[in-house]
Design an enzyme around this catalytic site. Structure first.
Site, mmCIF file in Angstrom:
data_model
loop_
_atom_site.group_PDB
_atom_site.id
_atom_site.type_symbol
_atom_site.label_atom_id
_atom_site.label_comp_id
_atom_site.label_asym_id
_atom_site.label_seq_id
_atom_site.Cartn_x
_atom_site.Cartn_y
_atom_site.Cartn_z
ATOM 1 N N ALA A 32 0.844 -1.202 0.000
ATOM 2 C CA ALA A 32 0.000 0.000 0.000
ATOM 3 C C ALA A 32 0.873 1.244 0.000
ATOM 4 O O ALA A 32 2.103 1.159 -0.099
ATOM 5 C CB ALA A 32 -0.912 -0.014 1.222
ATOM 6 N N ASN A 33 0.258 2.413 0.090
ATOM 7 C CA ASN A 33 1.008 3.663 0.238
ATOM 8 C C ASN A 33 0.220 4.596 1.160
ATOM 9 O O ASN A 33 -0.875 4.274 1.586
ATOM 10 C CB ASN A 33 1.276 4.296 -1.140
ATOM 11 C CG ASN A 33 -0.006 4.678 -1.846
ATOM 12 O OD1 ASN A 33 -0.724 5.560 -1.412
ATOM 13 N ND2 ASN A 33 -0.313 3.983 -2.943
ATOM 14 N N ARG A 34 0.795 5.739 1.438
ATOM 15 C CA ARG A 34 0.247 6.617 2.479
ATOM 16 C C ARG A 34 -0.822 7.593 2.013
ATOM 17 O O ARG A 34 -1.194 8.493 2.757
ATOM 18 C CB ARG A 34 1.384 7.422 3.129
ATOM 19 C CG ARG A 34 2.350 6.569 3.899
ATOM 20 C CD ARG A 34 3.340 7.424 4.663
ATOM 21 N NE ARG A 34 4.448 6.629 5.144
ATOM 22 C CZ ARG A 34 4.367 5.826 6.198
ATOM 23 N NH1 ARG A 34 3.260 5.746 6.899
ATOM 24 N NH2 ARG A 34 5.417 5.110 6.563
ATOM 25 N N SER A 35 -1.311 7.468 0.799
ATOM 26 C CA SER A 35 -2.337 8.412 0.335
ATOM 27 C C SER A 35 -3.566 8.387 1.240
ATOM 28 O O SER A 35 -4.081 7.320 1.585
ATOM 29 C CB SER A 35 -2.762 8.049 -1.099
ATOM 30 O OG SER A 35 -3.940 8.735 -1.437
ATOM 31 N N ALA A 64 -3.416 7.558 -5.834
ATOM 32 C CA ALA A 64 -2.016 7.137 -5.757
ATOM 33 C C ALA A 64 -2.003 5.633 -6.024
ATOM 34 O O ALA A 64 -2.076 4.818 -5.104
ATOM 35 C CB ALA A 64 -1.445 7.456 -4.381
#
Ligand code: C5P
Length: 224
Positions: free
Chosen positions: A29-32, A95
């Site tokens: 995942a990512n921090r968006s 993102a």
């Protein structure tokens, strides 16, 4: 409201991160947070647009009044975007994870002493580039984001050309700007005409200004 400069228009917005499964319990995942995408959808709704909001698993609550399509992966996001078309304009604020795990495991990967699981990655589809490159049914305006840490304008200008989109909203996400995950944004709008710096303002104000620009560019006739 169904009165407004965007009434009769269909706008598509992608938002949030994507989750790419490793096995049933783990993912990449990512921090968006989805904050900027949500604010854009809200601003478009205020101008009277019909909005389809395709979102990955985000912490921000989805905008009220939009048609919300929740997805997990980039592949699902692409399918949802294609299903939502046609649209007069599309804003790609998600993102999207660049890579997915080539073969997600059906069972939880067991931890074994001394043995590390190998993850082999595959490239995800570029949803923005796909839609921008559509030969038939392309939205009149395709807008992408570019999060850069250096040479913001030249990198974003090159990205606009590479992806084939009409506008890029470029932002400087260098550590120290507080933009990633923060409430403010400082963007440069890149169009065929050149680069236009917007002053630092709230993500909500960026969204309102973008919505105004979209309404202006789409004009008052027609609609999908
Ligand atoms: O290539 P990069 O990820 O920097 O491009 C960012 C822009 O492209 C954003 O508008 C993002 O929503 C979009 N994008 C996409 N699908 C991807 C990767 C990025 O739609 N797989």
């Amino acid at each position: 409201p169904d009165e407004g400069p965007l009434s009769g228009r269909h706008l598509l917005v992608t938002s949030g991160p994507t989750h790419e499964p490793i096995d049933p319990v783990r993912y990449i995942a990512n921090r968006s947070s989805g904050a900027q995408g949500t604010a854009i959808a809200v601003a478009l709704l205020r101008l009277g647009a019909r909005v389809t909001f395709v979102t990955g698993p985000a912490s921000a609550a989805p905008p009220e009044g939009a048609e919300v399509v929740k997805v997990e992966t980039a592949a699902e996001m692409l399918a949802a975007v294609e299903a939502a078309l046609p649209a007069d304009a599309a804003v790609f604020a998600a993102a999207v994870a660049d890579w997915r795990v080539e073969t997600a495991q059906a069972c939880k990967i067991k931890k074994r002493a001394g043995a590390l699981p190998g993850l082999s990655l595959a490239e995800n589809p570029d949803i923005l580039a796909r839609v921008a490159g559509m030969a038939v049914g392309r939205p009149d305006l395709v807008v992408g984001f570019a999060a850069e840490t250096d040479e913001v304008i030249s990198h974003a200008t090159a990205k606009r050309a590479r992806k084939g989109c009409d506008w890029i909203l470029a932002n400087d996400v260098s550590p120290g700007t507080g933009i990633m995950g923060g409430t403010e944004n400082a963007v440069t709008l890149i169009t065929a005409e050149g680069a236009e710096d917007w002053p630092r303002m709230s993500k909500r104000a960026v969204a309102a200004r973008l919505a105004d620009r979209l309404a202006e560019a789409l004009g008052s006739s027609g609609g999908t």
